[in-house]
Write a protein that holds these residues in place. Structure first.
Motif, PDB file in Angstrom:
ATOM      1  N   ARG A  98      -0.261   9.084  -0.006  1.00 34.40           N
ATOM      2  CA  ARG A  98      -1.396  10.018  -0.074  1.00 34.40           C
ATOM      3  C   ARG A  98      -1.887  10.384   1.326  1.00 34.40           C
ATOM      4  O   ARG A  98      -2.168  11.548   1.602  1.00 34.40           O
ATOM      5  CB  ARG A  98      -2.546   9.399  -0.891  1.00 34.40           C
ATOM      6  CG  ARG A  98      -2.257   9.364  -2.385  1.00 34.40           C
ATOM      7  CD  ARG A  98      -3.521   9.099  -3.188  1.00 34.40           C
ATOM      8  NE  ARG A  98      -3.950   7.707  -3.127  1.00 34.40           N
ATOM      9  CZ  ARG A  98      -5.114   7.290  -2.647  1.00 34.40           C
ATOM     10  NH1 ARG A  98      -5.990   8.132  -2.139  1.00 34.40           N
ATOM     11  NH2 ARG A  98      -5.423   6.001  -2.655  1.00 34.40           N
TER      12      ARG A  98
ATOM     13  N   GLU B  42       1.601   3.547  -2.202  1.00 32.79           N
ATOM     14  CA  GLU B  42       1.005   4.743  -2.815  1.00 32.79           C
ATOM     15  C   GLU B  42      -0.093   5.313  -1.913  1.00 32.79           C
ATOM     16  O   GLU B  42      -0.200   6.528  -1.731  1.00 32.79           O
ATOM     17  CB  GLU B  42       0.443   4.361  -4.202  1.00 32.79           C
ATOM     18  CG  GLU B  42       0.013   5.547  -5.052  1.00 32.79           C
ATOM     19  CD  GLU B  42      -1.468   5.903  -4.885  1.00 32.79           C
ATOM     20  OE1 GLU B  42      -1.819   7.065  -5.147  1.00 32.79           O
ATOM     21  OE2 GLU B  42      -2.256   5.027  -4.457  1.00 32.79           O
ATOM     22  N   ALA B  43      -0.881   4.419  -1.307  1.00 29.87           N
ATOM     23  CA  ALA B  43      -1.939   4.848  -0.380  1.00 29.87           C
ATOM     24  C   ALA B  43      -1.336   5.560   0.835  1.00 29.87           C
ATOM     25  O   ALA B  43      -1.825   6.609   1.277  1.00 29.87           O
ATOM     26  CB  ALA B  43      -2.761   3.638   0.066  1.00 29.87           C
TER      27      ALA B  43
ATOM     28  N   THR C 152      -1.740  14.205   3.221  1.00 29.41           N
ATOM     29  CA  THR C 152      -2.963  14.782   3.798  1.00 29.41           C
ATOM     30  C   THR C 152      -2.762  15.112   5.278  1.00 29.41           C
ATOM     31  O   THR C 152      -3.164  16.177   5.746  1.00 29.41           O
ATOM     32  CB  THR C 152      -4.142  13.802   3.617  1.00 29.41           C
ATOM     33  OG1 THR C 152      -4.244  13.459   2.230  1.00 29.41           O
ATOM     34  CG2 THR C 152      -5.450  14.415   4.070  1.00 29.41           C
TER      35      THR C 152
ATOM     36  N   ASP D 161      -4.454   2.693   6.257  1.00 31.61           N
ATOM     37  CA  ASP D 161      -4.998   2.485   4.912  1.00 31.61           C
ATOM     38  C   ASP D 161      -6.117   1.437   4.974  1.00 31.61           C
ATOM     39  O   ASP D 161      -6.307   0.761   5.995  1.00 31.61           O
ATOM     40  CB  ASP D 161      -3.892   2.083   3.931  1.00 31.61           C
ATOM     41  CG  ASP D 161      -3.283   0.742   4.257  1.00 31.61           C
ATOM     42  OD1 ASP D 161      -3.962  -0.275   4.047  1.00 31.61           O
ATOM     43  OD2 ASP D 161      -2.122   0.699   4.713  1.00 31.61           O
TER      44      ASP D 161
ATOM     45  N   PRO E 227      -7.183  12.537  -0.815  1.00 25.58           N
ATOM     46  CA  PRO E 227      -7.549  12.596  -2.233  1.00 25.58           C
ATOM     47  C   PRO E 227      -6.585  11.799  -3.098  1.00 25.58           C
ATOM     48  O   PRO E 227      -5.401  11.686  -2.776  1.00 25.58           O
ATOM     49  CB  PRO E 227      -7.459  14.098  -2.550  1.00 25.58           C
ATOM     50  CG  PRO E 227      -6.609  14.685  -1.501  1.00 25.58           C
ATOM     51  CD  PRO E 227      -6.751  13.822  -0.288  1.00 25.58           C
ATOM     52  N   SER E 228      -7.117  11.215  -4.173  1.00 24.88           N
ATOM     53  CA  SER E 228      -6.263  10.417  -5.059  1.00 24.88           C
ATOM     54  C   SER E 228      -5.528  11.308  -6.042  1.00 24.88           C
ATOM     55  O   SER E 228      -5.876  12.456  -6.225  1.00 24.88           O
ATOM     56  CB  SER E 228      -7.100   9.394  -5.821  1.00 24.88           C
ATOM     57  OG  SER E 228      -8.164  10.049  -6.460  1.00 24.88           O
TER      58      SER E 228
ATOM     59  N   ASP F 228      -7.211   6.057   3.089  1.00 31.05           N
ATOM     60  CA  ASP F 228      -7.028   6.305   1.651  1.00 31.05           C
ATOM     61  C   ASP F 228      -8.276   6.062   0.810  1.00 31.05           C
ATOM     62  O   ASP F 228      -8.356   6.518  -0.319  1.00 31.05           O
ATOM     63  CB  ASP F 228      -5.878   5.435   1.113  1.00 31.05           C
ATOM     64  CG  ASP F 228      -6.190   3.954   1.223  1.00 31.05           C
ATOM     65  OD1 ASP F 228      -6.622   3.531   2.307  1.00 31.05           O
ATOM     66  OD2 ASP F 228      -5.998   3.221   0.244  1.00 31.05           O
ATOM     67  N   THR F 229      -9.247   5.307   1.357  1.00 33.67           N
ATOM     68  CA  THR F 229     -10.466   5.034   0.597  1.00 33.67           C
ATOM     69  C   THR F 229     -11.684   5.290   1.464  1.00 33.67           C
ATOM     70  O   THR F 229     -11.624   5.140   2.693  1.00 33.67           O
ATOM     71  CB  THR F 229     -10.524   3.561   0.121  1.00 33.67           C
ATOM     72  OG1 THR F 229     -10.279   2.708   1.248  1.00 33.67           O
ATOM     73  CG2 THR F 229      -9.501   3.269  -0.954  1.00 33.67           C
TER      74      THR F 229
ATOM     75  N   GLN G  45       0.818  -1.227   0.000  1.00 33.21           N
ATOM     76  CA  GLN G  45       0.000   0.000   0.000  1.00 33.21           C
ATOM     77  C   GLN G  45       0.849   1.273   0.000  1.00 33.21           C
ATOM     78  O   GLN G  45       0.440   2.299   0.557  1.00 33.21           O
ATOM     79  CB  GLN G  45      -0.928   0.023   1.243  1.00 33.21           C
ATOM     80  CG  GLN G  45      -1.799  -1.203   1.422  1.00 33.21           C
ATOM     81  CD  GLN G  45      -2.932  -1.274   0.438  1.00 33.21           C
ATOM     82  OE1 GLN G  45      -3.498  -0.261   0.067  1.00 33.21           O
ATOM     83  NE2 GLN G  45      -3.252  -2.478  -0.013  1.00 33.21           N
TER      84      GLN G  45
END
Length: 225
Positions: free
Chosen positions: A51, A47-48, A55, A178, A224-225, A202-203, A45
């Motif tokens: 992000r 990349e998550a 944030t 995540d 945000p992605s 992340d989601t 994870q």
């Protein structure tokens, strides 16, 4: 040959922390009692986590005091704080300390205690007593798993004890996790979800998790992605 392929696959699974070798064979690692290998957690994870880290960093005001604990997502946050001004950071994570020591505007306090070889986290009675000397604006914590009922769970009792102390010594508790952490089994209960003020993830959480967060009074921020 087929034997070479099997050996290669076993080596890969061992490196990923999915199995462990013993004399004469291999066994599957029980995911509720043992965490995956640190190198695998770093890759998982990624990349998550990046992000989430951006944030979180954007939400930390200059002049803040923080306690940052053990975990690869927390380490990703540290990397995003290199240009923040007037921070005071207390940590039991040597990776976090090393990263933030590159920021001349950040004062870093590091806990003493037992260093875990695998991830350079510092645990034990000395780390616990050190953390208890401080009262900070934000306690920034990672976690290994979040149960369906919201219980925060981890694998190492010594790490859990320090995390509990961080919760006690922080005016606000920010959890970085995540989506893979929801429903992930881990053996030791750290705290109920309601100790967390803000969850950074992340989601968008599924409906039942979203409801649970609202019921427990936890603010949820989706990166945000």
């Amino acid at each position: 040959t087929t034997l070479q392929t099997v050996r290669r696959d076993i080596a890969r699974l061992k490196e990923a922390g999915a199995i462990e070798r013993f004399h004469g064979g291999v066994r599957v690692v029980d995911s509720s009692s043992r965490n995956t290998a640190y190198s695998e957690r770093q890759r998982s994870q990624a990349e998550a986590k990046q992000r989430i880290a951006r944030t979180v960093a954007a939400a930390i005001p200059p002049g803040s005091s923080l306690i940052m604990n053990i975990g690869t997502t927390v380490e990703a946050v540290a990397a995003e704080l290199l240009h923040h001004k007037d921070l005071r950071v207390i940590t039991n994570n040597l990776h976090v300390a090393r990263t933030l020591s590159a920021n001349p505007h950040c004062e870093v306090f590091i806990a003493g205690g037992t260093v875990r070889h695998e991830d350079l986290g510092i645990v034990g009675e000395a780390a616990l007593n050190f953390i208890r000397q401080f009262k900070v604006d934000i306690g920034l914590i990672g976690i290994s798993g979040i149960d369906a009922d919201g219980t925060l769970r981890d694998f190492d009792m010594r790490e859990v004890m320090v995390a509990r102390a961080i919760v006690e010594q922080s005016r606000q508790v920010w959890l970085v996790a995540d989506g893979s952490k929801f429903g992930r089994p881990a053996m030791i209960e750290m705290a109920p979800l309601h100790v967390v003020h803000t969850l950074f993830t992340d989601t968008q959480p599924e409906a039942e998790v979203d409801r649970l967060l609202r019921d427990q009074g936890v603010r949820c921020v989706v990166a945000p992605s």
